[in-house]
Design a protein around this motif. Structure first.
Motif, PDB file in Angstrom:
ATOM      1  N   VAL A   1       0.823  -1.204   0.000  1.00 50.96           N
ATOM      2  CA  VAL A   1       0.000   0.000   0.000  1.00 50.96           C
ATOM      3  C   VAL A   1       0.860   1.258   0.000  1.00 50.96           C
ATOM      4  O   VAL A   1       0.575   2.207  -0.721  1.00 50.96           O
ATOM      5  N   ASN A   2       1.911   1.266   0.789  1.00 49.63           N
ATOM      6  CA  ASN A   2       2.694   2.480   0.994  1.00 49.63           C
ATOM      7  C   ASN A   2       4.056   2.479   0.312  1.00 49.63           C
ATOM      8  O   ASN A   2       4.812   3.426   0.475  1.00 49.63           O
ATOM      9  N   GLY A   3       4.397   1.445  -0.423  1.00 45.15           N
ATOM     10  CA  GLY A   3       5.717   1.348  -1.037  1.00 45.15           C
ATOM     11  C   GLY A   3       5.943   2.385  -2.131  1.00 45.15           C
ATOM     12  O   GLY A   3       5.018   2.763  -2.855  1.00 45.15           O
ATOM     13  N   ASP A   4       7.180   2.831  -2.257  1.00 46.82           N
ATOM     14  CA  ASP A   4       7.530   3.829  -3.268  1.00 46.82           C
ATOM     15  C   ASP A   4       7.385   3.289  -4.687  1.00 46.82           C
ATOM     16  O   ASP A   4       7.143   4.048  -5.622  1.00 46.82           O
ATOM     17  N   SER A   5       7.532   1.992  -4.871  1.00 43.68           N
ATOM     18  CA  SER A   5       7.484   1.422  -6.216  1.00 43.68           C
ATOM     19  C   SER A   5       6.081   0.963  -6.622  1.00 43.68           C
ATOM     20  O   SER A   5       5.917   0.340  -7.662  1.00 43.68           O
ATOM     21  N   ARG A   6       5.075   1.289  -5.824  1.00 47.55           N
ATOM     22  CA  ARG A   6       3.703   0.898  -6.156  1.00 47.55           C
ATOM     23  C   ARG A   6       3.215   1.689  -7.365  1.00 47.55           C
ATOM     24  O   ARG A   6       3.342   2.910  -7.430  1.00 47.55           O
TER      25      ARG A   6
END
Length: 189
Positions: free
Chosen positions: A96-101
């Motif tokens: 949900v919060n990952g930079d690569s999403r």
């Protein structure tokens, strides 16, 4: 700083001289750790969910603060995971919060060298057109002996282990209704 002050800061000293000889409580806490509060304590609400990684379907508690996921933990009310999560499930907050999403639809046209952004409606229409075209081009009404087939060889599905049983069931129903017979799951391969 005296020797006694130095030793009082050492957890082994507090364990041996205090009321916590097994080192499972106050002896292990420093002044800093006593002042910390868990992210779950400040959450506005808790939502129940299911881990997305495999077909086990472990229960999760999703802690939300200011409409942002701040922590995901195992749900002790889950009958088969009983509050436990594997390492991937424990790290699912990064989904949900990952930079690569991925947060937008990217499209690279055939033979193009650059990606472009698409709106959702355009992307869904393109997918629908391609699925219907592949179904039509691969359709088989009957075999060489005249036996009825009513199937398409132009569509296949390979599901992933990150889907739960309900999602896999619905995908199987969808592809079967479209006439696809090549429906498989990565977990069986």
């Amino acid at each position: 700083m005296g020797l006694k002050t130095f030793l009082e800061g050492w957890p082994v000293y507090r364990q041996l001289t205090g009321d916590d000889p097994l080192g499972r409580g106050a002896a292990t806490q420093s002044a800093r750790s006593k002042s910390l509060t868990p992210r779950t304590a400040t959450a506005d609400r808790v939502a129940k969910s299911v881990c997305p990684y495999c077909a086990v379907g472990c229960g999760q508690r999703v802690y939300v603060k200011d409409e942002k996921v701040v922590q995901i933990e195992g749900d002790p009310d889950s009958p088969h995971s009983r509050g436990r999560l594997c390492p991937k499930g424990s790290a699912s907050e990064q989904l949900v919060n990952g930079d690569s999403r991925a947060t937008r639809i990217r499209y690279r046209a055939p033979y193009a060298t650059e990606w472009s952004d698409l709106d959702l409606d355009t992307a869904m229409d393109m997918i629908t057109d391609r699925v219907l075209d592949a179904r039509r081009r691969g359709w088989q009404d009957a075999d060489a002996q005249g036996r009825r087939l009513n199937r398409t060889m132009g569509i296949a599905s390979l599901g992933g282990a990150t889907l739960d049983n309900e999602e896999n069931y619905l995908i199987k129903k969808l592809f079967t209704a479209m006439g696809a017979i090549q429906v498989e799951n990565q977990a069986r391969i």
